[in-house]
Motif scaffolding. Structure first.
Motif, short mmCIF file in Angstrom:
data_model
loop_
_atom_site.label_atom_id
_atom_site.label_comp_id
_atom_site.label_asym_id
_atom_site.label_seq_id
_atom_site.Cartn_x
_atom_site.Cartn_y
_atom_site.Cartn_z
N SER A 72 1.33 -26.17 -40.36
CA SER A 72 0.02 -27.13 -40.52
C SER A 72 -0.46 -27.74 -39.43
CB SER A 72 0.33 -28.04 -41.64
OG SER A 72 1.39 -28.86 -41.13
N MET A 73 -2.10 -28.01 -39.36
CA MET A 73 -2.54 -28.39 -38.23
C MET A 73 -3.20 -29.84 -38.99
SD MET A 73 -5.04 -25.20 -37.11
CE MET A 73 -5.55 -25.00 -38.83
N LEU A 74 -3.22 -30.74 -37.79
CA LEU A 74 -3.51 -32.15 -38.04
C LEU A 74 -4.55 -32.72 -36.84
CD1 LEU A 74 -1.54 -34.88 -39.74
CD2 LEU A 74 -2.36 -35.43 -37.31
N ILE A 75 -5.55 -33.26 -37.28
CA ILE A 75 -6.22 -33.88 -36.04
C ILE A 75 -6.10 -35.44 -36.08
CG2 ILE A 75 -8.62 -34.30 -35.12
CD1 ILE A 75 -9.48 -31.90 -36.60
N PRO A 76 -5.46 -35.82 -35.03
CA PRO A 76 -5.08 -37.25 -34.94
C PRO A 76 -6.68 -38.37 -34.93
CG PRO A 76 -3.94 -36.25 -33.30
CD PRO A 76 -4.95 -35.33 -33.78
N ARG A 77 -6.55 -39.36 -35.53
CA ARG A 77 -7.73 -40.08 -35.75
C ARG A 77 -8.30 -40.28 -34.22
NH1 ARG A 77 -9.81 -42.94 -39.92
NH2 ARG A 77 -8.69 -42.43 -42.24
N GLY A 117 -2.33 -42.74 -42.63
CA GLY A 117 -3.50 -43.04 -42.26
C GLY A 117 -3.77 -42.56 -40.67
N HIS A 118 -2.89 -41.52 -40.27
CA HIS A 118 -3.02 -41.15 -38.67
C HIS A 118 -3.94 -39.90 -38.60
CE1 HIS A 118 0.09 -44.04 -37.49
NE2 HIS A 118 0.83 -43.54 -38.30
N ALA A 119 -4.43 -39.31 -39.58
CA ALA A 119 -5.33 -37.91 -39.58
C ALA A 119 -6.63 -38.38 -39.75
CB ALA A 119 -4.71 -36.98 -40.68
N LEU A 120 -7.34 -37.46 -38.86
CA LEU A 120 -8.87 -37.44 -39.10
C LEU A 120 -9.48 -36.52 -40.23
CD1 LEU A 120 -11.36 -38.43 -37.74
CD2 LEU A 120 -11.38 -36.58 -36.35
N ALA A 121 -10.34 -36.95 -41.23
CA ALA A 121 -10.65 -36.18 -42.13
C ALA A 121 -11.58 -35.19 -41.56
CB ALA A 121 -11.43 -36.75 -43.22
N TYR A 122 -11.90 -33.66 -42.05
CA TYR A 122 -12.57 -32.96 -41.58
C TYR A 122 -13.06 -31.71 -42.53
CZ TYR A 122 -14.53 -28.97 -39.09
OH TYR A 122 -15.30 -27.98 -38.58
N GLU A 123 -14.08 -31.70 -43.00
CA GLU A 123 -14.67 -30.66 -43.95
C GLU A 123 -15.02 -29.47 -43.10
OE1 GLU A 123 -14.66 -30.78 -47.18
OE2 GLU A 123 -14.39 -32.81 -47.53
N SER A 124 -13.82 -28.72 -42.95
CA SER A 124 -13.91 -27.29 -42.62
C SER A 124 -14.81 -26.41 -43.48
CB SER A 124 -12.66 -26.60 -42.31
OG SER A 124 -12.69 -25.25 -41.81
N PRO A 125 -15.86 -25.70 -42.86
CA PRO A 125 -16.53 -24.74 -43.67
C PRO A 125 -15.59 -23.60 -44.36
CG PRO A 125 -16.87 -24.16 -41.40
CD PRO A 125 -16.04 -25.55 -41.40
N HIS A 181 -2.09 -36.83 -24.39
CA HIS A 181 -2.56 -37.46 -25.66
C HIS A 181 -3.22 -36.52 -26.36
CE1 HIS A 181 -5.38 -40.77 -27.20
NE2 HIS A 181 -4.87 -40.23 -28.22
N PRO A 182 -2.85 -35.81 -27.60
CA PRO A 182 -3.08 -34.57 -28.32
C PRO A 182 -4.42 -34.66 -29.15
CG PRO A 182 -1.34 -35.56 -29.64
CD PRO A 182 -1.51 -36.38 -28.27
N ASP A 183 -5.32 -33.50 -28.87
CA ASP A 183 -6.14 -33.39 -29.73
C ASP A 183 -6.03 -32.93 -31.26
OD1 ASP A 183 -8.29 -34.35 -27.89
OD2 ASP A 183 -7.75 -32.47 -26.91
N LEU A 184 -4.74 -32.11 -31.13
CA LEU A 184 -4.29 -31.51 -32.27
C LEU A 184 -2.78 -31.44 -32.26
CD1 LEU A 184 -5.60 -29.79 -34.69
CD2 LEU A 184 -5.30 -27.73 -33.25
#
Length: 817
Positions: free
Chosen positions: A725-730, A567-575, A548-551
């Protein structure tokens, strides 16, 4: 009966302010309505243009409706919103696109665009619908095209128009308010003087006022002077009265106090004991309620903050037993299998402990006999059951008692808060498990809790490979490292934090990133599973992944964008998001972190430096004129199974007018096809291949640096550049660790790894190292064409378009005899 005091100044000011604010509000409402209408008109035109563009591509082949989605249909969008589409034939069958969108919308029988706001996949979208009349030999009907877009940018434009227009309105309103206040202050200046004169007086100074005042206030001053004269006389009388009253009241107050003390001593002891008993019962219940509420608040806070720990069911049961008195402990019978006893549960230790405590407490309170606790491992789940011989719960009440402050009929006469089972259900659900209330054979109740066990690692090895032989080409075998799982233990020996990454980067290359990441996060264990881009995409959607991937990390960025758009990606405001080029990220959901050109590689023993092709056209010409020499000696991606291969081919076809000529040349020489770059590199290095086309430069540069006998050509006409590319699942089990890795990969330290021995290339400009984006671009003379992360990538993924592209490709590169 007097009214409340008021200020004339305030009344005038408030009235003027209210009129100004009302006028401002009316103006702002008008501006807001105009901004929304203007924004809707602008974006509706884009939606309509997209739908009409698709409608123009609708064709009829036989009796079947076909459509190849034009690239321009999606390229016109901003790239900040999600885009969905569907094409339905006259029989309401979905030809291509999102079938659930088509089912949600009605048929359109007009060529004029119509618009509708609806909720789709949890978001409000604006849908443009257009009809296209078609006629076949057997029927005439309307093809319906729907194009939907989320409304983030639409709302942003409306807000921008509103803010730009509102600022002058607010400024003018503030200026008007200031002028009104200034005018009122000037008018009331004499009254202010009168106020200052009165404030300066001593408390006992009741002499007449002698300050000059306007005629409008003169009668008020005369009345005030007369009032103060009467007040002076009254105060003189009151002073004497108070002195007398103090003497007269002291005696009755003392008497009342003595009588109260006697009354308190005359309370009936039996009545007092009963009252104390009721007070104690209420205090116990209130105390339990407060404790449960505090614990629920604590658990809610910990679950929201994802307090992750590793514990066992035995440890949780032991903690519960330690909190019970000896008599209650003697009523517990624990039967936990050896496998369940050592099985680790990944979650919040305190929440799991309280979950067990509530279940055990309920069983002890509602039954008088033994309470059985069992633990077993079944199908990857840890099942804990707590059984009692109490009154049980009626089936009709079982859903009810899991709600807050709800209790069943059997709880009558028992002290409780109605929170215990709701806490248990919430904790189980937060850990990905379930809770069930089951009637026990012979009477009583069983509370069964199922919790998933984490998969710490998958067995090493090679996944099953499909070996296919095409009519005029041969599939190259993949490298042995595919589909392997590697565990990198935490440097400090900790086991609590585990980051699961599923990616397509070769494990030896990715190991550099893991080592640098763990140098900054010594307590994190990294589990990395290497696979191919297409299986990664499909396995994630199907839910068939081993971990079950985190990334998710993939070089097929179009597939990553598809996941995020759906809609499978978690939004993240990386600095570090602001440092990325605009083309290397989509919104705050897909992040590129490498700079990898598509290059041509060749074996110098088989092709000399002088004759090596340096453009796409010269490559096609060389294969056309020297067919026999290069038969079976040329290799490229199998775009049917390679996600990155299909991405590069689709981009080639969009840019190059010679693409299909080159594809035809591949067919002439019986080109060989592979699902990965390493397999092509191996063939060129060992001499079984003369040339490899569209190989990822990152792998080629790294292999060449290791001493492999390959040469690299960065094309002189144009160079496609993709970013891994990297994607964080929801539903990532540990999104915080995934965010930490994203930050690392985009940070100077992570970009240094990319521009260092991995040769993946640093995507952030002005980096340091041998393989920066500037250094890679300087190796060739062609136009650098990055593949931007945006909705335009979705065009090539359209089901029908992709199938037609693959069919045409296979027909050209593998012509039938």
């Amino acid at each position: 009966m007097g009214g409340k005091p008021f200020s004339i100044r305030r009344r005038i000011f408030v009235l003027a302010l209210a009129l100004l604010l009302a006028a401002s509000v009316v103006l702002i409402v008008f501006i807001r309505d105009y901004a929304e209408r203007a924004s809707d008109r602008a974006f509706d035109r884009l939606l309509a243009a997209s739908a009409l563009t698709i409608a123009g591509a609708v064709q009829v082949e036989g009796d079947a409706v076909v459509v190849e989605i034009p690239f321009a249909a999606f390229a016109m969008f901003s790239g900040q919103d999600r885009v969905f589409y569907a094409v339905e034939d006259p029989d309401a069958q979905t030809v291509t696109g999102y079938q659930d969108l088509a089912m949600q919308m009605g048929e359109t029988v007009s060529a004029e665009p119509s618009f509708l706001d609806t909720v789709y996949r949890g978001e409000t979208v604006r849908v443009a619908s257009v009809g296209r009349l078609i006629s076949t030999p057997t029927d005439t009907g309307w093809v319906t095209i729907h194009v939907a877009e989320t409304q983030n940018q639409r709302e942003a434009l409306s807000a921008e128009i509103l803010s730009n227009a509102v600022l002058p309105v607010l400024a003018l309103t503030a200026l008007a308010v200031g002028l009104v206040w200034f005018g009122i202050s000037r008018m009331f200046a004499p009254l202010t003087e009168l106020e200052h004169e009165l404030r300066a007086r001593a408390p006992d100074d009741l002499s007449p006022i002698t300050v000059p005042v306007p005629e409008e206030v003169g009668h008020l001053v005369i009345a005030l002077n007369g009032f103060m004269a009467r007040l002076r006389n009254s105060m003189e009388r009151v002073t004497g009265l108070v002195a007398e009253a103090a003497h007269e009241v002291r005696t009755p107050l003392a008497s009342l106090r003595a009588q109260a003390e006697v009354a308190m001593d005359e309370h009936d002891p039996e009545a007092l004991r009963r009252r104390v008993g009721r007070i104690h019962t209420g205090a116990v219940q209130a105390s339990q309620l407060v404790s449960q509420l505090l614990m629920e608040a604590t658990i809610s806070h910990r679950l929201e903050n994802r307090e992750i720990d590793m514990t066992t069911v035995s440890a949780a049961i032991d903690e519960v037993r330690q909190r019970l008195d000896p008599e209650q402990v003697g009523r517990l019978h624990v039967d936990v299998s050896d496998e369940a006893a050592v099985a680790t549960i990944r979650g919040d230790r305190v929440a799991l402990r309280e979950m067990m405590r509530n279940v055990v407490d309920n069983a002890l309170v509602y039954s008088d006999g033994m309470v059985d606790i069992s633990g077993r491992v079944r199908n990857g789940m840890l099942v804990v059951a707590v059984s009692d011989r109490g009154p049980g719960i009626d089936n009709s009440e079982k859903p009810l008692v899991m709600e807050r402050f709800k209790r069943g009929k059997a709880s009558s006469g028992k002290v409780g808060s109605g929170l215990g089972l709701s806490i248990v259900a919430r904790v189980a659900e937060a850990h990905g498990g379930t809770m069930a209330l089951v009637d026990r054979d012979g009477g009583g109740l069983t509370v069964a809790i199922s919790l998933p066990l984490p998969r710490r690692s998958a067995p090493n090895g090679t996944a099953a490979l499909v070996v296919a032989t095409m009519l005029a080409g041969v599939m190259l075998a993949p490298s042995p490292s595919e589909a392997a799982t590697t565990v990198y233990p935490a440097p400090d020996g900790g086991e609590e934090q585990v980051l699961n990454i599923l990616g397509v980067t070769d494990t030896p290359l990715f190991a550099h990133f893991v080592a640098a990441f763990q140098a900054e996060h010594e307590g994190v264990t990294v589990v990395y599973e290497e696979t191919d881009s297409r299986p990664l995409f499909e396995g994630f959607l199907d839910g068939t992944l081993e971990i079950h991937p985190d990334l998710l990390i993939s070089s097929a960025s179009d597939l990553q964008l598809k996941l995020a758009n759906d809609g499978h990606a978690l939004a993240y405001e990386s600095p570090y998001l602001g440092d990325l080029p605009d083309w290397a990220h989509w919104r705050n959901e897909v992040f590129g972190f490498t700079f990898e050109p598509a290059v041509i590689i060749y074996n110098r023993d088989l092709i000399s430096d002088a004759e090596v092709p340096r453009t796409h056209l010269t490559l096609a010409e060389m294969l056309e004129t020297q067919t026999e020499r290069f038969r079976g000696k040329i290799a490229t991606y199998d775009i049917g199974i390679s996600g990155v291969g299909y991405l590069l081919a689709a981009q080639d076809q969009t840019i190059s007018s010679t693409f299909w000529r080159l594809a035809s040349a591949f067919g002439r020489v019986n080109a060989r096809f592979s699902g990965s770059s390493p397999a092509i590199l191996n063939g060129v290095a060992d001499g079984s291949l003369a040339l490899g086309y569209n190989v990822l430069g990152s792998y080629a540069f790294a292999r060449q640096a290791e001493g492999a006998p390959i040469e690299i050509v960065v094309p002189d006409d144009y160079v496609l550049v993709l970013t891994r590319s990297m994607l964080i699942p929801r539903d990532a089990p540990d999104a915080e660790l995934a965010k930490a890795f994203v930050d690392f990969a985009l940070s100077p330290a992570g970009q240094e790894v990319a521009s260092g021995p991995t040769a993946l290339g640093s995507v952030i400009p002005e980096g340091s190292g041998e393989w920066t984006s500037e250094a890679i671009a300087a190796r060739g003379r062609g136009v650098i064409q990055p593949i931007p992360l945006g909705p335009g990538l979705l065009v090539a993924l359209d089901t029908l378009r992709r199938q037609r592209f693959l069919d045409t490709w296979q027909e050209i590169v593998s012509p039938k005899p």
